[in-house]
Design an enzyme around this catalytic site. Structure first.
Site, PDB file in Angstrom:
ATOM      1  N   LYS A   1       0.859  -1.197   0.000  1.00 49.39           N
ATOM      2  CA  LYS A   1       0.000   0.000   0.000  1.00 49.39           C
ATOM      3  C   LYS A   1       0.891   1.241   0.000  1.00 49.39           C
ATOM      4  O   LYS A   1       1.841   1.338   0.765  1.00 49.39           O
ATOM      5  CB  LYS A   1      -0.923   0.006   1.224  1.00 49.39           C
ATOM      6  CG  LYS A   1      -2.048  -1.015   1.108  1.00 49.39           C
ATOM      7  CD  LYS A   1      -2.965  -0.930   2.313  1.00 49.39           C
ATOM      8  CE  LYS A   1      -3.924  -2.094   2.363  1.00 49.39           C
ATOM      9  NZ  LYS A   1      -5.159  -1.896   1.650  1.00 49.39           N
TER      10      LYS A   1
ATOM     11  N   GLU B   1     -12.613  -2.624   9.738  1.00 45.91           N
ATOM     12  CA  GLU B   1     -13.333  -2.827   8.470  1.00 45.91           C
ATOM     13  C   GLU B   1     -14.825  -2.732   8.719  1.00 45.91           C
ATOM     14  O   GLU B   1     -15.307  -3.097   9.791  1.00 45.91           O
ATOM     15  CB  GLU B   1     -13.031  -4.219   7.919  1.00 45.91           C
ATOM     16  CG  GLU B   1     -11.579  -4.477   7.618  1.00 45.91           C
ATOM     17  CD  GLU B   1     -11.397  -5.839   6.987  1.00 45.91           C
ATOM     18  OE1 GLU B   1     -11.411  -5.905   5.756  1.00 45.91           O
ATOM     19  OE2 GLU B   1     -11.271  -6.831   7.724  1.00 45.91           O
TER      20      GLU B   1
ATOM     21  N   HIS C   1      -0.650  -8.384   8.677  1.00 51.37           N
ATOM     22  CA  HIS C   1      -0.763  -6.944   8.392  1.00 51.37           C
ATOM     23  C   HIS C   1      -0.429  -6.058   9.609  1.00 51.37           C
ATOM     24  O   HIS C   1       0.348  -5.120   9.512  1.00 51.37           O
ATOM     25  CB  HIS C   1      -2.175  -6.590   7.922  1.00 51.37           C
ATOM     26  CG  HIS C   1      -2.683  -7.455   6.807  1.00 51.37           C
ATOM     27  ND1 HIS C   1      -1.879  -7.917   5.798  1.00 51.37           N
ATOM     28  CD2 HIS C   1      -3.924  -7.929   6.532  1.00 51.37           C
ATOM     29  CE1 HIS C   1      -2.601  -8.640   4.952  1.00 51.37           C
ATOM     30  NE2 HIS C   1      -3.847  -8.673   5.386  1.00 51.37           N
TER      31      HIS C   1
HETATM   32  C1  BG6 Z   1      -7.043  -9.763   3.932  1.00 51.82           C
HETATM   33  C2  BG6 Z   1      -7.940 -10.469   4.908  1.00 51.82           C
HETATM   34  O1  BG6 Z   1      -5.719 -10.183   4.095  1.00 51.82           O
HETATM   35  O2  BG6 Z   1      -7.113  -8.364   4.154  1.00 51.82           O
HETATM   36  C3  BG6 Z   1      -9.375  -9.973   4.770  1.00 51.82           C
HETATM   37  O3  BG6 Z   1      -7.902 -11.865   4.662  1.00 51.82           O
HETATM   38  C4  BG6 Z   1      -9.427  -8.475   4.911  1.00 51.82           C
HETATM   39  O4  BG6 Z   1     -10.202 -10.589   5.757  1.00 51.82           O
HETATM   40  C5  BG6 Z   1      -8.409  -7.815   3.968  1.00 51.82           C
HETATM   41  O5  BG6 Z   1     -10.734  -8.035   4.605  1.00 51.82           O
HETATM   42  C6  BG6 Z   1      -8.316  -6.327   4.225  1.00 51.82           C
HETATM   43  O6  BG6 Z   1      -7.524  -5.736   3.242  1.00 51.82           O
HETATM   44  P1  BG6 Z   1      -7.769  -4.228   2.793  1.00 51.82           P
HETATM   45  O7  BG6 Z   1      -6.705  -3.979   1.782  1.00 51.82           O
HETATM   46  O8  BG6 Z   1      -9.171  -4.173   2.232  1.00 51.82           O
HETATM   47  O9  BG6 Z   1      -7.633  -3.396   4.024  1.00 51.82           O
END
Ligand code: BG6
Length: 485
Positions: free
Chosen positions: A179, A213, A237
């Site tokens: 990102k 989220e 992450h």
């Molecule tokens: C993924 C997870 O690695 O990352 C998902 O498995 C999650 O559950 C996603 O929704 C979130 O990624 P981003 O880029 O939408 O923040």
């Protein structure tokens, strides 16, 4: 920027969700930008018995949907020339021979094998690639997350893949590292002299990292059941973000210089085991509620989810980093699905002024640095200023850097950057084997403690900031989450 050399990219799981939603559109964008050399093939491989034409038609639909307004039929026609499809049952060694034949036409090209499949297939695919003579010096293999389910399974995958490919050929993806905003964190920390003298326990009171989220499990209930938020978001992450915030300045941006420093952070994380894991963690599971006025079902009502499931969809943790720089500074980590807002942010709270010269009604608030990664990228530094008027009344005011206003160029998706880095042979934004290992070593005792103590997740209503216990976790230290301040 170094040039992309002629390549053959084989995407296993090429007809699957990730390939269609992210990989093919990312490659389309880069083709459109002129970043791919003319001699670059993209070969989708999957067990489905479909023709090349059918595959191209599927890929076109996916690009139309996910590329959106930037999609153009003319560009598509040229891009489609690069696409090919081959039927490969990843569990059958014999199926790799036609693939070897196809790639054999251009033996000198960079070969990228992107394993966009479940981790259960990783080791088999690598062995079969090796047996078919495809693990050549010019080959690279990309492994998608999740890289295993626990330390043992991750070690197994890493060990088996290493029998076929050397470490410098292995690209372990954590898409957060691709990102733009996450790379900006590196720029912010190491491209400015301002922060480094303050970036330690003497000036920083606490750090909060939130990945919230609004989406639920998005039809992936059965996958998520065996995973949960700690494995899905924290092991990778969140810990990667924490590393970038907390690492020592690397000597260069070279892959090993950066990854060595990240590894030191992972190894210095204060262990959370047994009772301390229970006391310093909160598990949550959403129940029915509303997201921006729209009703949504609870986790237990989602397809593929057991009616008595104890899988967590939210987790908050308090940890520390046992180093001279960070000793005693709490790091609060939090992630959840079906939260009130979609936001990814790092909040750095600085210490209070040592002595206030102002009246009690106008005490200065500690400075705060808010780095927002999603949905909009920005940096806000809250400073105290005098409110206009006769009295000396202080108010926090944000120095605001809005990246969307400052840079108007198209914001590339994380996968674009990572795919290009892989084609260029740049490993800095990919995880090294020992990082994955260290992350699991820290995570696993937390999972064990939850299991041993029969810790059930606390429910929270969809559309909120998680269970009340999450505020209490931060409250015990005398702090509060950013949105509660
Ligand atoms: C993924 C997870 O690695 O990352 C998902 O498995 C999650 O559950 C996603 O929704 C979130 O990624 P981003 O880029 O939408 O923040």
């Amino acid at each position: 920027m170094s040039e992309v050399k002629p390549f053959d990219m084989v995407i296993f799981g090429g007809n699957g969700d990730l390939a269609m939603r992210k990989l093919i559109p990312a490659l389309y964008h880069r083709h459109q930008d002129g970043a791919l050399c003319a001699e670059g093939r993209i070969i989708a491989a999957s067990r489905h018995d479909i023709s090349r034409d059918d595959y191209v038609a599927n890929a076109r639909e996916a690009c139309r949907t996910y590329v959106g307004e930037a999609f153009s039929d003319t560009v598509w026609a040229a891009f489609a020339e690069r696409l090919d499809y081959i039927r490969v049952d990843a569990t059958r060694e014999a199926d790799f021979l036609p693939l070897a034949e196809l790639l054999g036409a251009y033996p000198e090209r960079t070969r990228v094998f992107y394993l966009s499949t479940g981790p259960a297939l990783f080791t088999g695919i690598c062995h079969h690639l090796g047996a078919a003579g495809l693990a050549t010096e010019n080959a690279r293999v990309v492994l998608e997350k999740p890289l295993g389910h626990d330390l043992d399974s991750a070690e197994h995958i890493n060990r088996e893949v290493a029998r076929v490919f050397t470490e410098h050929q292995i690209y372990r993806i954590d898409h957060y590292l691709g990102k733009e905003a996450v790379q900006n964190l590196i720029a912010l920390r190491f491209g400015n002299a301002l922060f480094e003298p303050l970036w330690n326990r003497s000036s920083i009171r606490d750090v909060q990292i939130t990945l919230a989220e609004q989406v639920g499990v998005e039809g992936r209930g059965s996958f998520y059941e065996g995973t949960g938020a700690l494995r899905d978001m924290v092991q990778n992450h969140l810990l990667q973000l924490l590393c970038i915030i907390a690492m020592e300045p690397p000597t260069s941006i070279n892959p090993d210089a950066v990854r060595d420093e990240k590894l030191k952070v992972l190894r210095a994380l204060h262990p959370l085991t047994g009772r301390s894991a229970i006391e310093n963690s909160v598990r949550g599971q959403y129940k029915a509620g509303a997201i921006e006025g729209t009703s949504v079902p609870g986790y237990l009502e989602e397809d593929g989810v057991a009616p008595d499931s104890t899988t967590e969809t939210f987790v908050a943790l308090k940890t520390e980093i046992d180093t001279w720089r960070w000793a005693g500074v709490p790091f609060y980590l939090r992630t959840g699905k079906r939260m009130q807002e979609r936001v990814a942010e790092v909040v750095v709270n600085f210490r209070e002024v040592p002595h206030s010269i102002f009246s009690e009604s106008s005490m200065p608030m500690p400075n705060r640095l808010v780095i927002t990664l999603q949905p909009d990228e920005g940096v806000e530094l809250y400073l105290m200023a005098k409110a206009p008027g006769d009295d000396m009344q202080l108010r926090p005011v944000a120095l605001n850097l809005d990246f969307a206003q400052t840079f108007t160029t198209r914001k590339a998706d994380a996968y674009e950057r990572l795919l290009m880095d892989c084609l260029r042979g740049k490993l800095t934004l990919f995880m090294r084997r020992d990082e994955v290992d260290a992350a699991w070593r820290w995570i696993e005792p937390i999972l064990d403690a939850w299991e041993q103590h029969g810790d059930r997740p606390k429910t929270y209503t969809a559309g909120t900031w998680g269970p009340a216990a999450s505020s209490a976790l931060v409250g015990r230290g005398g702090y509060c989450w950013h949105e509660e301040a």
